[in-house]
Motif scaffolding. Sequence first.
Motif, mmCIF file in Angstrom:
data_model
loop_
_atom_site.group_PDB
_atom_site.id
_atom_site.type_symbol
_atom_site.label_atom_id
_atom_site.label_comp_id
_atom_site.label_asym_id
_atom_site.label_seq_id
_atom_site.Cartn_x
_atom_site.Cartn_y
_atom_site.Cartn_z
ATOM 1 N N GLY A 298 0.774 -1.223 0.000
ATOM 2 C CA GLY A 298 0.000 0.000 0.000
ATOM 3 C C GLY A 298 0.811 1.282 0.000
ATOM 4 O O GLY A 298 0.250 2.367 -0.113
ATOM 5 N N ALA A 299 2.137 1.201 0.133
ATOM 6 C CA ALA A 299 2.968 2.406 0.155
ATOM 7 C C ALA A 299 2.956 3.055 -1.223
ATOM 8 O O ALA A 299 3.239 2.403 -2.229
ATOM 9 C CB ALA A 299 4.392 2.059 0.569
ATOM 10 N N ASP A 300 2.610 4.342 -1.277
ATOM 11 C CA ASP A 300 2.567 5.023 -2.568
ATOM 12 C C ASP A 300 3.233 6.399 -2.554
ATOM 13 O O ASP A 300 3.192 7.122 -3.553
ATOM 14 C CB ASP A 300 1.130 5.158 -3.067
ATOM 15 C CG ASP A 300 0.256 5.982 -2.140
ATOM 16 O OD1 ASP A 300 0.759 6.411 -1.078
ATOM 17 O OD2 ASP A 300 -0.930 6.190 -2.466
ATOM 18 N N GLU A 301 3.839 6.778 -1.416
ATOM 19 C CA GLU A 301 4.564 8.042 -1.389
ATOM 20 C C GLU A 301 5.885 7.871 -2.133
ATOM 21 O O GLU A 301 6.691 6.990 -1.813
ATOM 22 C CB GLU A 301 4.835 8.498 0.038
ATOM 23 C CG GLU A 301 5.586 9.828 0.084
ATOM 24 C CD GLU A 301 6.142 10.151 1.466
ATOM 25 O OE1 GLU A 301 7.044 11.001 1.529
ATOM 26 O OE2 GLU A 301 5.686 9.548 2.441
ATOM 27 N N VAL A 302 6.118 8.715 -3.123
ATOM 28 C CA VAL A 302 7.326 8.630 -3.937
ATOM 29 C C VAL A 302 8.362 9.626 -3.420
ATOM 30 O O VAL A 302 8.077 10.805 -3.245
ATOM 31 C CB VAL A 302 7.019 8.918 -5.417
ATOM 32 C CG1 VAL A 302 8.300 8.867 -6.257
ATOM 33 C CG2 VAL A 302 5.994 7.929 -5.954
ATOM 34 N N ALA A 303 9.542 9.138 -3.164
ATOM 35 C CA ALA A 303 10.681 9.988 -2.828
ATOM 36 C C ALA A 303 11.715 9.831 -3.936
ATOM 37 O O ALA A 303 11.792 8.787 -4.581
ATOM 38 C CB ALA A 303 11.286 9.588 -1.480
ATOM 39 N N ARG A 304 12.494 10.873 -4.156
ATOM 40 C CA ARG A 304 13.536 10.804 -5.184
ATOM 41 C C ARG A 304 14.904 10.931 -4.538
ATOM 42 O O ARG A 304 15.145 11.837 -3.745
ATOM 43 C CB ARG A 304 13.340 11.901 -6.231
ATOM 44 C CG ARG A 304 12.145 11.686 -7.142
ATOM 45 C CD ARG A 304 12.109 12.689 -8.278
ATOM 46 N NE ARG A 304 11.779 14.020 -7.827
ATOM 47 C CZ ARG A 304 10.628 14.649 -8.089
ATOM 48 N NH1 ARG A 304 9.687 14.031 -8.777
ATOM 49 N NH2 ARG A 304 10.420 15.872 -7.672
ATOM 50 N N THR A 305 15.792 10.007 -4.884
ATOM 51 C CA THR A 305 17.195 10.084 -4.471
ATOM 52 C C THR A 305 18.005 10.493 -5.690
ATOM 53 O O THR A 305 17.854 9.924 -6.770
ATOM 54 C CB THR A 305 17.678 8.739 -3.918
ATOM 55 O OG1 THR A 305 17.004 8.467 -2.677
ATOM 56 C CG2 THR A 305 19.180 8.750 -3.671
ATOM 57 N N ILE A 306 18.852 11.510 -5.505
ATOM 58 C CA ILE A 306 19.633 12.057 -6.618
ATOM 59 C C ILE A 306 21.112 11.824 -6.343
ATOM 60 O O ILE A 306 21.648 12.334 -5.356
ATOM 61 C CB ILE A 306 19.363 13.561 -6.804
ATOM 62 C CG1 ILE A 306 17.870 13.821 -7.032
ATOM 63 C CG2 ILE A 306 20.169 14.116 -7.963
ATOM 64 C CD1 ILE A 306 17.139 14.315 -5.825
ATOM 65 N N ALA A 307 21.754 11.044 -7.188
ATOM 66 C CA ALA A 307 23.177 10.729 -7.012
ATOM 67 C C ALA A 307 23.982 11.348 -8.145
ATOM 68 O O ALA A 307 23.698 11.091 -9.319
ATOM 69 C CB ALA A 307 23.394 9.228 -6.981
ATOM 70 N N ARG A 308 24.963 12.152 -7.785
ATOM 71 C CA ARG A 308 25.870 12.707 -8.796
ATOM 72 C C ARG A 308 27.264 12.138 -8.567
ATOM 73 O O ARG A 308 27.754 12.100 -7.436
ATOM 74 C CB ARG A 308 25.910 14.233 -8.716
ATOM 75 C CG ARG A 308 26.827 14.863 -9.780
ATOM 76 C CD ARG A 308 26.835 16.368 -9.694
ATOM 77 N NE ARG A 308 27.832 16.963 -10.576
ATOM 78 C CZ ARG A 308 28.163 18.235 -10.580
ATOM 79 N NH1 ARG A 308 27.560 19.083 -9.740
ATOM 80 N NH2 ARG A 308 29.088 18.702 -11.404
ATOM 81 N N ARG A 309 27.888 11.707 -9.649
ATOM 82 C CA ARG A 309 29.214 11.095 -9.552
ATOM 83 C C ARG A 309 30.171 11.728 -10.547
ATOM 84 O O ARG A 309 29.845 11.874 -11.730
ATOM 85 C CB ARG A 309 29.122 9.590 -9.820
ATOM 86 C CG ARG A 309 28.137 8.854 -8.919
ATOM 87 C CD ARG A 309 28.275 7.349 -9.100
ATOM 88 N NE ARG A 309 27.235 6.614 -8.406
ATOM 89 C CZ ARG A 309 27.237 6.364 -7.103
ATOM 90 N NH1 ARG A 309 28.233 6.810 -6.351
ATOM 91 N NH2 ARG A 309 26.265 5.677 -6.540
#
Length: 392
Positions: A298-309
Amino acid sequence: MSEKDRPVSDEEWAAFVEAAKQDGISTGGGTRWTARGRKTRPARPDPLREGEQERERGRKRGAVLELPGWRTGPAWQERDGRRNRRRQVKGVAGFAVALAVLLVALRPELVTDHLPEGLGGPGDTTPLAAESTRPTAAPSEETFPDEPTPREPFRGSPALRWADGAAGIETPRAEAMGWMSKDEVAAALSAAKEFLVAANLDPVVVDGGRPTAALALLDPLQPDVRSGMEKGLTRATEKNDPTLLFSRFSPAEAKLVGSVVKTRGRMTLEAGKGADANRVLIHTDYTFVYPVVKVRPGADEVARTIARREITFALPDPAVYRVTKGKLSVSSMSSSVGNSDCDGPTDGFFHPLFREDLQASPGSGSGPATDPYDRSKGLGDLPKECGRLTRS
């Protein structure tokens, strides 16, 4: 042209508004959309700082040591903050619901044809041109709500118009350089792209699996890089943290929404000089955006992880250095990760935070605010401590 497709004239619109007023439907002011900032927590110290003596020994035997890497994050905030990114929506937005519903029902194109990019407007997913040089400024701020959804995980993000996955990693034109022929340079560029894809976009790796293909591209004769990452995959430590090179989420904690990771950056090529003589260098600078949800029914909250390399691969001349021809050596590497809990365990995974995490354990980072989408500065110019992210 049919009556349905005929444009609404100014006179007809004015008459329609006046009739609405006479029928008791009031008009009002504009609707204001407000975007909000995000808070973060302190980060761990730099895990990869090495002494000059060891660096010189590495040069002599063909191994080049890593430069500092760090993590920043998390990105999600408590929803009590407000920023000044606002847009006044004028005209029909202020009308009563009855009038708005009637208008949209009669002529829906009056709304859909004028939505901004990313919210159903024309050309909203058209990819940006490839990044050929460093941008001079951060991407513009979005003016509509920036809440991602499972159906639109990149909504409100500059990454909406970034390339999908490997399409965002373009190699420069190969040419003979230094000790390498044109064909050897082409093979090295292909290997560099292959590594970035295998390390950051392979679904198995992103889902917490072992980056077998990426490891196979690294020179086993280079100390502390391939062997260090292999040790870290078994037991991660501050020094041997796989997230310095690989994008991985714990399969028990978070999973990717859909199958798309957005990518933007550039790759450049140069012949080494001075201490890097007899080497060809491939410089890479890419940002990867991962929309995730919690692994919970039921989890529907979207989080964004941003990785820069930022990773520089070295191709040393086998006639001068003890190396494995055809494999990549890491000359330098640094990374910055937004929305990965700085206080989380060092276990080789990203740890994204969601609103409920911030509500359960509120706090704010002590470092300066950073825009994770701003590629106008090198990672060396950004704060190394955990700070506040302006958006995710």
